[in-house]
Design an enzyme around this catalytic site. Structure first.
Site, PDB file in Angstrom:
ATOM      1  CE  LYS A 123      -2.864   0.980   3.630  1.00 10.71           C
ATOM      2  NZ  LYS A 123      -2.619   2.351   4.121  1.00 10.71           N
ATOM      3  CB  SER A 124       3.790   2.352   2.033  1.00 11.44           C
ATOM      4  OG  SER A 124       3.191   2.293   3.287  1.00 11.44           O
ATOM      5  CG  ASP A 163       0.405   0.275   9.480  1.00 12.67           C
ATOM      6  OD1 ASP A 163       0.020   1.156  10.275  1.00 12.67           O
ATOM      7  OD2 ASP A 163       0.750   0.516   8.312  1.00 12.67           O
ATOM      8  N   GLY A 205      -5.079   8.123   5.262  1.00 17.41           N
ATOM      9  CA  GLY A 205      -4.171   9.040   5.956  1.00 17.41           C
ATOM     10  C   GLY A 205      -2.918   9.303   5.137  1.00 17.41           C
ATOM     11  CE  LYS A 230      -0.385   4.553  12.811  1.00 18.00           C
ATOM     12  NZ  LYS A 230       0.352   5.242  11.761  1.00 18.00           N
ATOM     13  NE  ARG A 284      -5.580   8.524  10.859  1.00 13.84           N
ATOM     14  CZ  ARG A 284      -4.903   7.698  10.078  1.00 13.84           C
ATOM     15  NH1 ARG A 284      -5.490   7.151   9.030  1.00 13.84           N
ATOM     16  NH2 ARG A 284      -3.646   7.414  10.338  1.00 13.84           N
ATOM     17  NE  ARG A 286      -2.643  -1.545   8.330  1.00 17.67           N
ATOM     18  CZ  ARG A 286      -2.316  -1.963   7.104  1.00 17.67           C
ATOM     19  NH1 ARG A 286      -2.405  -3.221   6.779  1.00 17.67           N
ATOM     20  NH2 ARG A 286      -1.885  -1.079   6.196  1.00 17.67           N
ATOM     21  CD  GLN A 299       0.361   8.474   7.136  1.00 18.85           C
ATOM     22  OE1 GLN A 299      -0.182   9.311   7.843  1.00 18.85           O
ATOM     23  NE2 GLN A 299      -0.223   7.343   6.770  1.00 18.85           N
ATOM     24  CB  SER A 332       4.802  10.250  11.322  1.00 19.44           C
ATOM     25  OG  SER A 332       3.989  10.349  10.174  1.00 19.44           O
TER      26      SER A 332
HETATM   27  C1  S3P Z   1       2.428   4.962   6.100  1.00 19.78           C
HETATM   28  C2  S3P Z   1       2.991   5.322   7.297  1.00 19.78           C
HETATM   29  C3  S3P Z   1       2.457   4.917   8.604  1.00 19.78           C
HETATM   30  C4  S3P Z   1       1.460   3.755   8.485  1.00 19.78           C
HETATM   31  C5  S3P Z   1       0.522   3.917   7.342  1.00 19.78           C
HETATM   32  C6  S3P Z   1       1.258   4.069   6.026  1.00 19.78           C
HETATM   33  C7  S3P Z   1       3.038   5.453   4.853  1.00 19.78           C
HETATM   34  O1  S3P Z   1       1.806   6.026   9.183  1.00 19.78           O
HETATM   35  O2  S3P Z   1       0.733   3.609   9.691  1.00 19.78           O
HETATM   36  O3  S3P Z   1      -0.347   2.786   7.244  1.00 19.78           O
HETATM   37  O4  S3P Z   1       2.716   4.916   3.775  1.00 19.78           O
HETATM   38  O5  S3P Z   1       3.858   6.387   4.925  1.00 19.78           O
HETATM   39  P1  S3P Z   1       2.650   7.103  10.045  1.00 19.78           P
HETATM   40  O6  S3P Z   1       3.763   7.514   9.188  1.00 19.78           O
HETATM   41  O7  S3P Z   1       1.767   8.240  10.355  1.00 19.78           O
HETATM   42  O8  S3P Z   1       3.061   6.349  11.265  1.00 19.78           O
END
Ligand code: S3P
Length: 433
Positions: free
Chosen positions: A20-21, A316, A92, A343, A120, A391, A166, A164
């Protein structure tokens, strides 16, 4: 609602979908690069489709040909102002990454999301972006977000306190279109898929990992050159299968092409520490990401204590790890799970309440989770509350394969990350209807 019942063993080779990422990044980065990018094995789940739709709405030509997605990128400043607000559903990752990217474009935009995403925290990305003089207005710290784009942001030196990927990725995407050198320091290393892809697309980026910290220096306004991408399969999605094979007798699974990035594979380290019989084989590199195949056998697990330092490498995976720990020979303590509270749901709370309903003795103290397993569980209520968190739904479906039947409410949310989960689990011996 799905119902998950006791299985006679989990056997075979399920199809695990693309990561997914990496899928999000495989749309975002080629869309602002020069050239044509063929993406193979892109995850077509709700979250990723929202990112795909967002870029189509910003004028990027994206074709879907059989299993391939082809993205025609025209450079850092080629995106067009979207006609409408950009709706990101539950995602997110899309929200935080696009906030960074769009704050350094020359047009204004508005980001919205579903009920869960709208609760969030967004200041964690808008505040550090403000150091770069980005102009972002949140709604009491949440979505909807108004972004007043500016492709003349100030290069800055930013320390990220919250672990994070993200936040880090949002900042990196903003600095790509910012003249000068931006330095981003992570106090604790998180998944590095953005840096890895940017580097292979020719960004002017330097990454120094010093102990548990990482310092990333990026010089903006350098055009990126597209490359084809093979998205590896998702370790986070595999986790549900790995644990279902470990906790059920007479199980043996083979998993292929799984992403095994060291900034992301804490679950495997944790399960091995618990005595899991998992073989990592055929280790190789693809698009500079570590991938491997795995063989997983039914195992007798021991409890273990995990410190907060591993939490960032497997954030996760705690819902499914908590399920595994419920069938170990001894108690487990998982420390430093603060981030689980923000989350797709308050995951720490839902792990606790659902495990208790399944008869598992467990408690939290501050942000630490304690699980005291037992040989037999007396189910108090077999309805699992998910609050639309994919999840939590998949983790408790796996719990159902051991102590079911469990009824998983709002199970539709599974399509956020793994639309074929139920089919694949049934293919290898699950009993989910
Ligand atoms: C992700 C980072 C994680 C993870 C999310 C995907 C990403 O979040 O929980 O499912 O793709 O960068 P955080 O970076 O906020 O921890």
């Amino acid at each position: 609602m799905i119902s998950a019942s006791i299985t006679n063993g989990i056997n075979g080779s399920p199809n695990i979908p693309g990561d997914k990422s990496i899928s999000h990044r495989s749309i975002i980065i080629p869309s602002i690069s020069n050239g044509i990018c063929e993406v193979n094995n892109l995850l077509k789940s709700d979250d990723v489709l929202h990112t795909l739709e967002a870029f189509k709405n910003m004028g990027v030509k994206i074709d879907e040909i059989n299993d391939k997605v082809v993205i025609y990128g025209n450079g850092l400043n080629s995106l067009k102002k979207p006609k409408n607000e950009i709706y990101l559903g539950n995602s997110g990752t899309s929200a935080r990454l696009l906030t960074g990217l769009l704050s350094s474009q020359k047009f204004n935009s508005i980001l919205t999301g579903d009920k869960s995403l709208s609760k969030r925290p967004m200041k964690r990305i808008s505040d550090p972006l403000k150091t770069m003089k980005a102009n972002i207005v949140t709604t009491n710290g949440n979505l909807p977000l108004k972004i007043f784009g500016n492709n003349n942001l100030s290069p800055s030196n930013i320390k990220i306190e919250i672990p994070s990927a993200q936040i880090k990725s949002g900042l990196l995407l903003a600095s790509l279109n910012t003249k000068g050198e931006t330095i981003i320091t992570e106090q604790r290393i998180t998944r590095d898929h953005t840096e890895t892809m940017l580097k292979s697309f020719g960004a002017n980026i330097d990454i120094k990992k010093i102990g548990s910290k990482s310092k990333i220096t990026i010089s903006g306004q350098k055009e990126l050159k597209s490359k084809n991408i093979n998205v590896p399969n998702d370790l986070s999605s595999s986790a549900f299968f790995i644990v279902s094979a470990l906790i059920n007798e007479n199980s043996f699974l083979k998993l292929k092409n799984i992403n095994n990035n060291p900034t992301r594979n804490g679950l495997i380290l944790a399960l091995k520490k618990m005595g899991a019989n998992i073989s990592i084989i055929n280790k190789r590199l693809s698009n500079n990401e570590n991938i491997c195949d795995m063989e997983v056998y039914s195992s007798t697990l021991n409890g273990c204590e995990l410190g907060s330092e591993i939490a960032d490498l497997m954030i996760d995976e705690y819902p499914i790890l908590a399920v595994a720990a419920s069938f170990a020979n001894s108690p487990s303590i998982f420390r430093g799970l603060k981030e689980l509270r923000v989350k797709e749901s308050d995951r720490l709370e839902l792990i606790l309440s659902n495990l208790k309903n399944c008869g598992v003795k467990c408690e939290t103290e501050n942000d630490d989770l304690f699980i005291y397993p037992s040989k037999n569980y007396e189910i108090k209520t077999n309805i699992i509350k998910t609050e639309f968190d994919h999840r939590i739904a998949m983790a408790f479906a796996v719990m159902g394969t051991k102590i079911g039947p469990l009824q998983i409410s709002d199970s539709d949310c599974i399509k956020t990350s793994f639309p074929s989960f139920v089919n694949e689990l049934n293919k290898v011996g699950g009993k989910v209807y």
